[in-house]
Design a protein around this motif. Structure first.
Motif, short mmCIF file in Angstrom:
data_model
loop_
_atom_site.label_atom_id
_atom_site.label_comp_id
_atom_site.label_asym_id
_atom_site.label_seq_id
_atom_site.Cartn_x
_atom_site.Cartn_y
_atom_site.Cartn_z
N ALA A 112 0.83 -1.21 0.00
CA ALA A 112 0.00 0.00 0.00
C ALA A 112 0.86 1.26 0.00
CB ALA A 112 -0.93 0.00 1.21
N SER A 113 1.95 1.23 0.73
CA SER A 113 2.92 2.32 0.74
C SER A 113 4.25 1.75 1.20
CB SER A 113 2.47 3.47 1.65
OG SER A 113 2.62 3.13 3.02
N LEU A 114 5.30 2.51 0.96
CA LEU A 114 6.65 2.03 1.24
C LEU A 114 7.41 3.06 2.06
CD1 LEU A 114 8.88 -0.08 0.58
CD2 LEU A 114 9.38 1.25 -1.48
N GLU A 205 5.14 2.73 -8.09
CA GLU A 205 4.43 3.99 -8.25
C GLU A 205 3.64 4.41 -7.02
OE1 GLU A 205 4.78 5.85 -10.82
OE2 GLU A 205 5.71 4.51 -12.30
N GLY A 206 3.71 3.64 -5.95
CA GLY A 206 2.95 3.96 -4.76
C GLY A 206 3.63 5.03 -3.91
N PRO A 207 2.92 5.55 -2.92
CA PRO A 207 3.49 6.57 -2.03
C PRO A 207 4.67 6.02 -1.25
CG PRO A 207 1.38 5.78 -1.18
CD PRO A 207 1.53 5.21 -2.54
N ARG A 233 7.45 8.59 -6.52
CA ARG A 233 6.60 9.36 -5.61
C ARG A 233 7.24 9.54 -4.24
NH1 ARG A 233 0.61 7.08 -5.44
NH2 ARG A 233 0.45 8.87 -4.03
N VAL A 234 8.55 9.41 -4.18
CA VAL A 234 9.24 9.44 -2.90
C VAL A 234 9.28 10.83 -2.30
CG1 VAL A 234 11.55 9.81 -3.86
CG2 VAL A 234 11.30 8.63 -1.67
N ARG A 235 9.14 10.89 -0.98
CA ARG A 235 9.38 12.09 -0.20
C ARG A 235 10.57 11.81 0.69
NH1 ARG A 235 6.25 14.09 5.15
NH2 ARG A 235 7.33 16.07 5.45
N VAL A 258 7.08 8.08 10.77
CA VAL A 258 6.39 6.91 10.22
C VAL A 258 4.89 7.01 10.46
CG1 VAL A 258 6.08 4.41 10.50
CG2 VAL A 258 8.38 5.39 10.41
N SER A 259 4.48 7.35 11.68
CA SER A 259 3.05 7.42 12.00
C SER A 259 2.35 8.49 11.16
CB SER A 259 2.87 7.74 13.49
OG SER A 259 3.31 6.67 14.29
N SER A 260 2.99 9.64 10.96
CA SER A 260 2.37 10.71 10.17
C SER A 260 2.21 10.28 8.72
CB SER A 260 3.24 11.98 10.24
OG SER A 260 3.27 12.48 11.57
N PHE A 261 3.22 9.64 8.18
CA PHE A 261 3.14 9.17 6.79
C PHE A 261 2.03 8.13 6.63
CE2 PHE A 261 4.44 6.01 3.59
CZ PHE A 261 4.53 6.83 2.47
N LEU A 262 1.95 7.18 7.55
CA LEU A 262 0.94 6.14 7.46
C LEU A 262 -0.46 6.73 7.61
CD1 LEU A 262 2.60 3.24 9.49
CD2 LEU A 262 2.42 3.47 7.00
N ALA A 263 -0.60 7.71 8.51
CA ALA A 263 -1.92 8.35 8.68
C ALA A 263 -2.35 9.06 7.41
CB ALA A 263 -1.85 9.33 9.85
N ALA A 264 -1.39 9.67 6.72
CA ALA A 264 -1.71 10.39 5.49
C ALA A 264 -2.10 9.45 4.36
CB ALA A 264 -0.51 11.25 5.06
N HIS A 265 -1.66 8.19 4.49
CA HIS A 265 -1.94 7.22 3.42
C HIS A 265 -2.75 6.04 3.94
CE1 HIS A 265 0.70 9.36 0.65
NE2 HIS A 265 1.55 9.47 1.64
N SER A 266 -3.55 6.28 4.96
CA SER A 266 -4.31 5.21 5.58
C SER A 266 -5.38 4.66 4.65
CB SER A 266 -4.97 5.71 6.87
OG SER A 266 -5.83 6.82 6.59
N ALA A 267 -5.80 5.45 3.68
CA ALA A 267 -6.81 4.99 2.75
C ALA A 267 -6.21 4.38 1.49
CB ALA A 267 -7.72 6.16 2.34
N SER A 268 -4.87 4.30 1.45
CA SER A 268 -4.22 3.78 0.25
C SER A 268 -4.52 2.31 0.04
CB SER A 268 -2.70 3.96 0.37
OG SER A 268 -2.37 5.32 0.46
#
Length: 268
Positions: A112-114, A205-207, A233-235, A258-268
């Motif tokens: 879902a994200s990396l 191509e994922g977040p 799509r790396v930050r 990590v927690s902020s990134f996962l929260a931002a992509h929780s719907a991924s």
């Protein structure tokens, strides 16, 4: 697909009853283990199910030849299948980051994200000769306690922090001697693959979040084009006052990123 059979890997699997998010899979680095991540797992398990894996030849997982990133990724995919997890967020540190990148390229539908911690998809120089020599010395010296083991490790490794990290790979056998739980011979044989580029083709191509320590040389600015070539799509986030083991040097900052990134992509 590799021609090496997948292994049944050991993993720590934690989840609070009220955890809602998509699971997070954590992959350790060279000579590490799932146990090294327990404090972080406790932080994240309230948010989502967290699984930390022991890669082959590490921790409590079996020993076997073959340290190619494709091979290790197939082991991890087999673990996901065994746990019934179709899609997860993936976090990998150092060697585990290359496993994570390979997994994301080989099976993007499962990722879902990396999150990649302090590693780039490039070939590195030989940098672990002292570590291998220290562990060989311990194996030969047959220490009976941690003090004796540290003295043996110190013959090749000056850093107290590094010796303490390496000592997490020692377990007491039936004879009372501290023995290595890592597959040292298999790791040494596979070292050319370990320092090489991750496997897989094309881009994920994922977040993606790349965390690096400001005192680490593992992800320099001149490596970022190689990063963006396979992770478009790396930050990139640099954690201050942190080296290669940034999750140990600055645990609060690492956990928050990590927690902020996962929260931002929780719907991924």
């Amino acid at each position: 697909m590799s021609d090496t059979a997948s292994l049944t890997l050991h993993a720590i699997d934690l989840q609070d009853e009220d955890a809602q998010g998509l699971p997070l899979l954590v992959i350790h680095g060279l000579m590490g283990s799932a146990d090294n991540w327990r404090s972080h797992l406790k932080q994240w398990q309230g948010e989502r199910r967290v699984i930390a894996v022991d890669l082959r030849n590490h921790g409590r997982s079996p020993h076997a030849e073959g340290m190619r990133y494709e091979t290790m990724s197939e082991d991890v995919i087999a673990l996901l299948d065994r746990l019934g997890l179709e899609r997860v967020h993936v976090l990998g540190h150092s060697m585990g980051g290359k496993v994570a990148m390979t997994l994301a390229r080989m099976a993007p539908e499962r990722v879902a994200s990396l999150i990649v911690a302090d590693i780039a998809p490039v070939t590195y120089g030989h940098g672990h000769d002292d570590v291998f020599a220290a562990l060989e010395r311990v194996r030969e010296g047959k220490p009976r306690n941690r003090r004796e083991a540290d003295e043996l490790l110190a013959e090749h490794v000056d850093s107290r922090a590094t010796r303490l990290f390496l000592a997490t790979n020692l377990v007491k056998g039936e004879s009372g001697v501290l023995a290595l739980r890592v597959g040292l011979d298999e790791i040494k044989a596979g070292y050319p693959d370990i320092i090489g580029e991750p496997d897989g083709e094309g881009a994920y191509e994922g977040p993606t979040l790349l965390l690096r320590g400001d005192a680490s040389h593992y992800v320099t600015n001149d490596m970022l084009p190689a990063v963006r070539a396979i992770l478009p799509r790396v930050r990139v986030v640099t954690i201050k006052q942190a080296g290669h083991w940034l999750h140990a040097d600055q645990p609060a900052a690492f956990q928050q990123a990590v927690s902020s990134f996962l929260a931002a992509h929780s719907a991924s």
